[in-house]
Write a protein that holds these residues in place. Structure first.
Motif, PDB file in Angstrom:
ATOM      1  N   GLY A 317      20.730   0.342  -8.053  1.00 42.64           N
ATOM      2  CA  GLY A 317      19.479   0.179  -8.861  1.00 42.64           C
ATOM      3  C   GLY A 317      18.346   0.077  -7.720  1.00 42.64           C
ATOM      4  O   GLY A 317      17.134   0.198  -8.282  1.00 42.64           O
ATOM      5  N   LEU A 318      18.575  -0.162  -6.566  1.00 41.81           N
ATOM      6  CA  LEU A 318      17.453  -0.417  -5.703  1.00 41.81           C
ATOM      7  C   LEU A 318      16.919   1.076  -5.064  1.00 41.81           C
ATOM      8  O   LEU A 318      15.773   1.125  -4.641  1.00 41.81           O
ATOM      9  N   ASP A 319      17.710   2.214  -5.468  1.00 43.69           N
ATOM     10  CA  ASP A 319      17.137   3.521  -4.846  1.00 43.69           C
ATOM     11  C   ASP A 319      15.904   3.986  -5.767  1.00 43.69           C
ATOM     12  O   ASP A 319      15.325   4.549  -5.036  1.00 43.69           O
ATOM     13  N   GLY A 320      15.820   3.285  -6.816  1.00 45.18           N
ATOM     14  CA  GLY A 320      14.534   3.736  -7.805  1.00 45.18           C
ATOM     15  C   GLY A 320      13.299   2.978  -7.123  1.00 45.18           C
ATOM     16  O   GLY A 320      12.244   3.627  -7.531  1.00 45.18           O
ATOM     17  N   TYR A 321      13.515   1.724  -6.331  1.00 44.57           N
ATOM     18  CA  TYR A 321      12.370   1.161  -6.048  1.00 44.57           C
ATOM     19  C   TYR A 321      11.409   2.104  -5.011  1.00 44.57           C
ATOM     20  O   TYR A 321      10.055   2.150  -5.318  1.00 44.57           O
ATOM     21  N   THR A 322      11.866   2.570  -4.009  1.00 44.59           N
ATOM     22  CA  THR A 322      11.242   3.395  -3.219  1.00 44.59           C
ATOM     23  C   THR A 322      10.466   4.834  -4.058  1.00 44.59           C
ATOM     24  O   THR A 322       9.619   5.060  -3.944  1.00 44.59           O
ATOM     25  N   ALA A 323      11.323   5.243  -4.813  1.00 45.05           N
ATOM     26  CA  ALA A 323      11.185   6.382  -5.587  1.00 45.05           C
ATOM     27  C   ALA A 323       9.828   6.000  -6.472  1.00 45.05           C
ATOM     28  O   ALA A 323       8.750   6.894  -6.626  1.00 45.05           O
ATOM     29  N   ARG A 324       9.704   4.811  -6.986  1.00 45.56           N
ATOM     30  CA  ARG A 324       8.693   4.517  -7.978  1.00 45.56           C
ATOM     31  C   ARG A 324       7.324   3.966  -6.911  1.00 45.56           C
ATOM     32  O   ARG A 324       6.272   4.315  -7.375  1.00 45.56           O
ATOM     33  N   GLN A 325       7.649   3.147  -6.273  1.00 52.50           N
ATOM     34  CA  GLN A 325       6.455   2.536  -5.578  1.00 52.50           C
ATOM     35  C   GLN A 325       5.775   3.210  -4.398  1.00 52.50           C
ATOM     36  O   GLN A 325       4.533   3.174  -4.035  1.00 52.50           O
ATOM     37  N   ARG A 326       6.641   4.176  -3.428  1.00 54.16           N
ATOM     38  CA  ARG A 326       5.877   4.773  -2.597  1.00 54.16           C
ATOM     39  C   ARG A 326       4.933   5.871  -3.125  1.00 54.16           C
ATOM     40  O   ARG A 326       3.814   6.145  -2.522  1.00 54.16           O
ATOM     41  N   PRO A 327       5.148   6.738  -4.179  1.00 58.63           N
ATOM     42  CA  PRO A 327       4.032   7.716  -4.623  1.00 58.63           C
ATOM     43  C   PRO A 327       2.804   6.831  -5.032  1.00 58.63           C
ATOM     44  O   PRO A 327       1.795   7.335  -4.850  1.00 58.63           O
ATOM     45  N   MET A 328       3.117   5.475  -5.444  1.00 58.39           N
ATOM     46  CA  MET A 328       1.915   4.694  -5.887  1.00 58.39           C
ATOM     47  C   MET A 328       1.220   4.393  -4.676  1.00 58.39           C
ATOM     48  O   MET A 328      -0.171   4.492  -4.507  1.00 58.39           O
ATOM     49  N   ALA A 329       1.792   4.183  -3.588  1.00 56.70           N
ATOM     50  CA  ALA A 329       1.120   3.833  -2.228  1.00 56.70           C
ATOM     51  C   ALA A 329       0.265   5.132  -1.802  1.00 56.70           C
ATOM     52  O   ALA A 329      -0.748   4.903  -1.253  1.00 56.70           O
ATOM     53  N   GLU A 330       1.134   6.376  -1.957  1.00 55.15           N
ATOM     54  CA  GLU A 330       0.208   7.704  -1.290  1.00 55.15           C
ATOM     55  C   GLU A 330      -0.861   7.833  -2.405  1.00 55.15           C
ATOM     56  O   GLU A 330      -1.976   8.105  -1.754  1.00 55.15           O
ATOM     57  N   ASP A 331      -0.771   7.459  -3.451  1.00 56.84           N
ATOM     58  CA  ASP A 331      -1.997   7.853  -4.248  1.00 56.84           C
ATOM     59  C   ASP A 331      -3.011   6.691  -4.177  1.00 56.84           C
ATOM     60  O   ASP A 331      -4.353   7.054  -4.122  1.00 56.84           O
ATOM     61  N   VAL A 332      -2.818   5.384  -3.856  1.00 52.46           N
ATOM     62  CA  VAL A 332      -3.625   4.437  -3.557  1.00 52.46           C
ATOM     63  C   VAL A 332      -4.517   4.723  -2.103  1.00 52.46           C
ATOM     64  O   VAL A 332      -5.671   4.758  -1.938  1.00 52.46           O
ATOM     65  N   LEU A 333      -3.740   5.255  -0.892  1.00 51.23           N
ATOM     66  CA  LEU A 333      -4.372   5.894   0.133  1.00 51.23           C
ATOM     67  C   LEU A 333      -5.478   6.859  -0.049  1.00 51.23           C
ATOM     68  O   LEU A 333      -6.396   6.949   0.742  1.00 51.23           O
ATOM     69  N   ARG A 334      -4.965   7.874  -0.727  1.00 51.69           N
ATOM     70  CA  ARG A 334      -5.967   8.854  -1.018  1.00 51.69           C
ATOM     71  C   ARG A 334      -7.084   8.740  -1.877  1.00 51.69           C
ATOM     72  O   ARG A 334      -8.173   9.128  -1.427  1.00 51.69           O
ATOM     73  N   PHE A 335      -6.860   7.642  -2.685  1.00 44.77           N
ATOM     74  CA  PHE A 335      -7.975   7.060  -3.309  1.00 44.77           C
ATOM     75  C   PHE A 335      -8.961   6.309  -2.381  1.00 44.77           C
ATOM     76  O   PHE A 335     -10.197   6.467  -2.737  1.00 44.77           O
ATOM     77  N   ALA A 336      -8.576   5.411  -1.671  1.00 42.71           N
ATOM     78  CA  ALA A 336      -9.259   4.668  -0.879  1.00 42.71           C
ATOM     79  C   ALA A 336     -10.060   5.355   0.158  1.00 42.71           C
ATOM     80  O   ALA A 336     -11.177   5.380   0.622  1.00 42.71           O
ATOM     81  N   ALA A 337      -9.182   6.443   0.571  1.00 41.90           N
ATOM     82  CA  ALA A 337      -9.913   7.458   1.713  1.00 41.90           C
ATOM     83  C   ALA A 337     -10.867   8.480   1.067  1.00 41.90           C
ATOM     84  O   ALA A 337     -12.133   8.557   1.631  1.00 41.90           O
ATOM     85  N   GLY A 338     -10.934   8.484  -0.252  1.00 42.82           N
ATOM     86  CA  GLY A 338     -11.835   9.213  -0.999  1.00 42.82           C
ATOM     87  C   GLY A 338     -13.278   8.496  -1.109  1.00 42.82           C
ATOM     88  O   GLY A 338     -14.168   8.974  -1.168  1.00 42.82           O
ATOM     89  N   LEU A 339     -13.068   7.185  -1.360  1.00 40.86           N
ATOM     90  CA  LEU A 339     -14.157   6.448  -1.838  1.00 40.86           C
ATOM     91  C   LEU A 339     -14.938   6.249  -0.252  1.00 40.86           C
ATOM     92  O   LEU A 339     -15.981   6.148  -0.295  1.00 40.86           O
ATOM     93  N   THR A 340     -14.147   6.103   0.759  1.00 41.15           N
ATOM     94  CA  THR A 340     -14.701   6.139   2.113  1.00 41.15           C
ATOM     95  C   THR A 340     -15.407   7.247   2.305  1.00 41.15           C
ATOM     96  O   THR A 340     -16.641   7.241   2.898  1.00 41.15           O
ATOM     97  N   ARG A 341     -14.956   8.374   2.023  1.00 38.73           N
ATOM     98  CA  ARG A 341     -15.475   9.537   2.388  1.00 38.73           C
ATOM     99  C   ARG A 341     -16.654   9.935   1.514  1.00 38.73           C
ATOM    100  O   ARG A 341     -17.833  10.336   1.956  1.00 38.73           O
ATOM    101  N   LEU A 342     -16.801   9.312   0.261  1.00 35.31           N
ATOM    102  CA  LEU A 342     -18.104   9.359  -0.689  1.00 35.31           C
ATOM    103  C   LEU A 342     -19.084   8.692   0.018  1.00 35.31           C
ATOM    104  O   LEU A 342     -20.319   9.002  -0.095  1.00 35.31           O
ATOM    105  N   ALA A 343     -18.772   7.450   0.609  1.00 26.14           N
ATOM    106  CA  ALA A 343     -19.933   6.619   0.941  1.00 26.14           C
ATOM    107  C   ALA A 343     -20.493   7.227   2.202  1.00 26.14           C
ATOM    108  O   ALA A 343     -21.639   6.712   2.360  1.00 26.14           O
ATOM    109  N   THR A 344     -19.818   7.822   2.929  1.00 20.92           N
ATOM    110  CA  THR A 344     -20.362   8.219   4.491  1.00 20.92           C
ATOM    111  C   THR A 344     -20.664   9.527   4.387  1.00 20.92           C
ATOM    112  O   THR A 344     -20.652  10.233   5.708  1.00 20.92           O
TER     113      THR A 344
END
Length: 385
Positions: A317-344
């Motif tokens: 059951g732990l195999d799904g933890y990375t499968a669910r949460q890691r894509p969320m982290a990648e998405d948040v990284l893209r979102f945060a980087a996009g906001l920073t680019r927008l500001a600068t």
């Protein structure tokens, strides 16, 4: 003295570690929580708990006591000095918590610690994990001069995670590219005290977030932050990036610091009985205020998965933890980087940016989509899969 054995050893007593331990304790799991510092921090980086995170905290009984201690912000604004480029409303979101909760991370940690204490779990400190030896049914953990057996070890021990290093998990990404000033101040200001604002300026973004007791959290990207930002430094940032017609005036600096932003995601969140969550698994820009929120979501997802595994005896059951949460982290990284680019953006691109933001803010479906994204509620479907 540490126990000689435990079901789950959680390393790191920040919001992620505390929420992991609380999730496990509520399920009746024997959990040991340790931290290398001798006392909880009184100053902290994160200042917003988003609606989806409040929903997640509500699952472990931690939302209501935290809400009582924060400022409810029913909208978020994006500004260029005095102009509101976009107002993102939260009050119509499909949730029991239609607001961002503005509250210091230290208060969030204290609320989670109190909930844990009520279940008989205390943070053991100062304790340092120094090694892990695999056994047939888990690991033998070396903590200072003591040893304890654990079925699983959760690394919630930050960007420089010992658990991640011991597990041999890679942490790919970019390092130290952005310098930020962070401060809690008191100000004379005409800005609303029930909303957070992101000021977009040529020199970089400025986040302005009101906290309880008249405190305002400032976060600003700068080329090279001062070692100890003072009142003059913070006033200069507000003069340069904040309101112009009725400028803010800093009257007191309660606390100020600097930090560098890294953009990294762990290659995996699991290596056998060793698992990662929070900053041990992902770090990124503070733009959008997503870091601690994502860590808490990791914590409850991981705590739930571990409790299920310990109940049925199968670790699959732990195999799904990375499968669910890691894509969320990648998405948040893209979102945060996009906001920073927008500001600068360079000056030539700012007029077009401002027009596009105004247009997006005037279209209800787009405005709702942005609100879902900022609030974290867009992650609901991913976490349910």
């Amino acid at each position: 003295m540490l126990p000689t054995k435990t079901d789950v050893l959680v390393v790191g007593a920040g919001p992620t570690g505390l929420a992991t331990a609380l999730t496990l304790a509520r399920r009746g799991v024997d959990v040991t929580l340790l931290d290398q510092t001798d006392r909880p921090p009184t100053t902290s980086r994160a200042a917003v708990v988003h609606p989806y995170t409040l929903e997640v905290l509500d699952r472990i009984g931690a939302a209501t006591p935290l809400v009582a201690q924060g400022v409810r912000a029913p909208r978020f604004t994006v500004r260029d000095h005095d102009r509101v480029l976009m107002a993102v409303p939260f009050h119509r979101l499909p949730t029991r918590f239609p607001y961002a909760l503005l509250v210091s991370q230290s208060v969030t940690e204290a609320a989670l610690t109190e909930q844990l204490s009520g279940l008989g779990v205390t943070v053991r400190r100062p304790c340092r994990l120094t090694g892990v030896t695999p056994t047939g049914d888990g690991v033998l953990a070396q903590v200072d001069d003591e040893q304890l057996r654990a079925r699983f070890v959760v690394g919630a021990d930050g960007m420089h995670s010992t658990v991640r290093r011991i597990a041999g998990i890679g942490f790919a990404g970019r390092t130290g590219e952005e310098s930020f000033v962070l401060a809690d101040v008191r100000v004379h200001s005409d800005l609303p005290r029930d909303e957070a604002a992101l000021f977009l300026a040529r020199s970089g973004p400025l986040i302005w977030a009101p906290l309880p007791d008249g405190v305002v959290r400032l976060v600003a990207a700068v080329p090279q932050a001062a070692a100890e930002p003072g009142l003059a430094d913070l006033q200069s940032l507000l003069d340069e990036r904040g309101p112009v017609r009725r400028p803010d005036r800093v009257t007191e600096v309660l606390w100020a610091s600097r930090f560098r932003v890294h953009h990294r995601v762990a290659d995996t969140y699991r290596a056998g009985p060793l698992l990662l969550a929070g900053d041990a698994a992902h770090v990124h820009s503070p733009a959008g205020g997503q870091g601690m929120n994502l860590g808490i979501c990791d914590a409850v997802a991981l705590g739930t998965a571990l409790a299920d595994v310990l109940a049925d005896g199968s670790a699959t059951g732990l195999d799904g933890y990375t499968a669910r949460q890691r894509p969320m982290a990648e998405d948040v990284l893209r979102f945060a980087a996009g906001l920073t680019r927008l500001a600068t953006l360079p000056p030539a691109g700012r007029p077009v940016r401002d027009v596009l933001l105004r247009l997006a803010g005037a279209v209800p479906p787009l405005r709702q989509r942005i609100a879902l994204r900022l609030s974290g509620l867009s992650h609901r479907s991913a976490s349910a899969e």
